[in-house]
Design an enzyme around this catalytic site. Structure first.
Site, PDB file in Angstrom:
ATOM      1  N   LYS A  76     -36.285  78.796   6.404  1.00  0.00           N
ATOM      2  CA  LYS A  76     -36.236  80.039   7.169  1.00  0.00           C
ATOM      3  C   LYS A  76     -36.425  81.200   6.195  1.00  0.00           C
ATOM      4  CE  LYS A  76     -33.313  82.367  10.625  1.00  0.00           C
ATOM      5  NZ  LYS A  76     -32.051  82.296  11.382  1.00  0.00           N
ATOM      6  N   SER A 151     -32.535  82.767  16.329  1.00  0.00           N
ATOM      7  CA  SER A 151     -33.542  83.345  15.486  1.00  0.00           C
ATOM      8  C   SER A 151     -34.317  82.360  14.630  1.00  0.00           C
ATOM      9  CB  SER A 151     -32.890  84.394  14.578  1.00  0.00           C
ATOM     10  OG  SER A 151     -31.986  83.764  13.679  1.00  0.00           O
ATOM     11  N   SER A 175     -28.217  80.677  16.333  1.00  0.00           N
ATOM     12  CA  SER A 175     -29.614  80.687  15.880  1.00  0.00           C
ATOM     13  C   SER A 175     -30.146  79.378  15.319  1.00  0.00           C
ATOM     14  CB  SER A 175     -29.810  81.786  14.835  1.00  0.00           C
ATOM     15  OG  SER A 175     -29.802  83.051  15.454  1.00  0.00           O
TER      16      SER A 175
END
Lengths: 483, 95
Positions: A76, A151, A175
């Protein structure tokens, strides 16, 4: 070869039926082929990846490999990676080449894993759909008209489309778990403090926690083994021994006590998801578990409390983005205040600015007690709910989100409707307890997610329960058509 | 809780975020919506409840007061918008 799970790839690499360079090249070719449409990666790092893969093959040849050696992963894009752009999905950090390596990515480097690139996310991890990224939305490989969740939506889409073997995510309000639910993956949010936050760009420091996302619980166990552990560089890291997460995967579920929180099955839950969880309950009972109803009476207060605590912490954390030391700076500032205001006004996107302003308001003179202090007291009530529940049951089973993946554009103009999609995940962050999301079925071709929440440091047990479920179901083996 | 234009301008200033006149109506509406959501907390009686800052209620660790970091100024300044002689440059603050 992308059909294989991380565990299967690890075996293939170590038995030398496959080299890491071949595997890495294969994923890079797939990224080239599919990611133009999906937009799951912000940055692809082919040179770095192939160099790491060649080094991994040498380690394997010497017989010194560990489980992750030579495995192509994606991170990420809020884990700082030295020498590789770390954008956090923001124009603010579009030019940011991190001068240091996060603890999590360093641990993967030390374990011999390969970095394919950095995945898309909601800007500064503030979102539930990966639509607020400066680099455009990520599409869900199960239906490219829909969001992959957020996210950590870039990581989710990349794994689901088989554009990496597994990936890192972070979970501040859901997330990791919500995107795992939207894409038929397994994702674990560890206990707060289990995985180091050092070098993980901060959103809400008392809630943020990094964790693994992969196709199976077995793969998540291998990933978490590398990620977990004390780090003196993170002041909230917990100094407690790390379990062997793979060793207990095959433990029996006989006598396991599972609680279903009645508040989570009330109005607003999609019928197909409720049916899928009913079916999962029967599977768990067949595996020897006892299931009973429990109550988390303050659950409905989680979203209001979260939208004070997270923005308040964000407004403080994001004050570092001031156009002076790194990141975006506006052109021709008139004075220092103009430099701050325009660099931030132009460098941040709309949702980030909203959350900073909500936080600044909640912390401003005269409002602190009514907002931040009240939210922290409610946080205590929510933690107490969990502690009371764990007196009666070993784990809690519930959905990851009220509906399957929604359409791109459907909620982005209405922040509150988007916030409500995290209604089932936020409580675990406020209480700091671990949770694992895993696929529970499909409806109209879309994945349905469920999660198991456990007491502090019960990651090994959660992985064990998820793994046992995945031995008697095949939801996690399904791949989106065309990938 | 409903905000007006002046509130939003004040909050934007506190947050050091430039906001254009065009953006103010939509920002005001959206922030008011978020505050309405948050205000559901106000009905809860939390008298006598201790606030929770860290889920595990740990305290900050202490370590010996010894130098453990080396100087990375040059590395850090290569990514800065403007530097000179090892200093970060900003518009003139003192006349």
């Amino acid at each position: 070869m992308h059909e294989k799970t991380l565990a299967e790839l690890s075996q293939a690499l170590q038995s030398k039926t496959l080299s890491s360079v071949e595997l890495t090249q294969h994923y890079l070719t797939r990224i080239e082929q599919f990611d133009g449409e999906l937009n799951s990666y912000i940055t692809v790092s082919p040179e770095l990846a192939l160099r790491q893969a060649a080094a991994a093959d040498e380690v394997i040849a010497k017989g010194e490999a560990s489980a992750l050696t030579g495995i192509p992963l994606a991170h990420k894009d809020l884990f700082c990676t030295q020498g590789l752009r770390t954008s956090c999905g923001s124009k603010m950090l579009d030019n940011f080449i991190s001068p240091y390596e996060s603890t999590v990515t360093q641990r993967f480097i030390d374990a011999g894993a390969v970095t394919l690139g950095k995945t898309n996310l909601d800007e500064f991890a503030m979102g539930s759909s990966t639509e607020s990224s400066f680099y455009g939305p990520t599409r869900n490989p199960w239906d490219t008209e829909r969001v992959p969740g957020g996210s950590s939506g870039g990581s989710a889409a990349a794994i689901a489309a088989r554009l990496c073997a597994a990936a890192t995510g972070t979970d501040t309000g859901g997330s990791i778990r919500q995107p795992a639910g939207f894409t038929a993956l397994t994702g674990l949010k560890p206990t707060y403090g289990r995985v180091s936050r050092w070098g993980m760009i901060a959103y809400a420091s008392s809630l943020d926690q990094g964790g693994p996302m992969a196709r199976t619980a077995e793969d998540c166990a291998l990933m978490l083994q590398v990620m977990a552990g004390f780090d003196e560089k993170d002041s909230t890291s917990v100094d407690q021994p790390v379990d062997n997460y793979s060793a207990s995967l095959n433990d029996s579920l006989k006598g396991l006590r599972i609680g279903l929180p009645k508040e989570y099955f009330a109005s607003g839950l999609d019928a197909a998801t409720a049916d899928a969880i009913d079916a999962a309950v029967k599977q768990f009972q067949a595996l020897g578990a006892e299931v009973k109803e429990i109550s988390l009476p303050n659950a409905e207060l989680a979203i209001p409390a979260y939208y004070v605590i997270a923005p308040a912490e964000a407004s403080s954390n994001l004050s570092r983005f001031d156009g002076v030391r790194f990141g975006y700076r506006c052109d021709n500032p008139a004075d220092l205040t103009d430099l701050y205001k325009r660099s931030r006004g132009e460098g941040f996107g709309a949702e980030v600015k909203r959350r900073i302003m909500v936080g600044a308001y909640a912390l401003s003179a005269g409002y602190y007690d009514a907002y931040y202090l009240q939210a922290q007291k409610i946080r205590r009530l929510i933690k107490n709910d969990f502690m009371a529940a764990y007196e009666q049951v070993d784990v809690i089973l519930c959905p990851t989100s009220p509906t399957p993946a929604f359409k791109i554009g459907e909620k982005i103009d209405d922040p509150v409707s988007l916030y409500l999609t995290d209604i089932y995940t936020i409580t675990a962050n406020l209480a700091g307890v671990p949770g694992i999301a895993l696929p529970a079925g499909f409806a109209n071709g879309l994945p349905l997610g469920m999660q198991l929440l456990g007491p502090y440091f019960s990651e090994a047990r959660l992985l064990n329960i998820a793994h046992q479920y995945q031995q008697v179901t095949d939801w996690h083996q399904r791949a989106p058509a065309g990938y | 809780m409903s905000l007006d234009r002046t509130d939003v301008e004040k909050i934007a200033h506190l947050a050091r975020i430039a906001i254009s006149d065009d953006e103010i109506p939509a920002t005001t509406a959206k922030l008011s919506g978020i505050l309405d959501l948050i205000d559901k907390m106000q009905a809860v009686d939390t008298d006598g409840v201790a606030p929770l800052a860290h889920p595990l209620e740990t305290t900050q660790r202490l370590r010996p007061d010894a130098v453990t970091e080396s100087n990375h100024r040059d590395d850090y300044q290569t990514i800065a918008p403007a530097t000179e002689s090892g200093l970060y440059l900003v518009p003139k603050v003192i006349e």
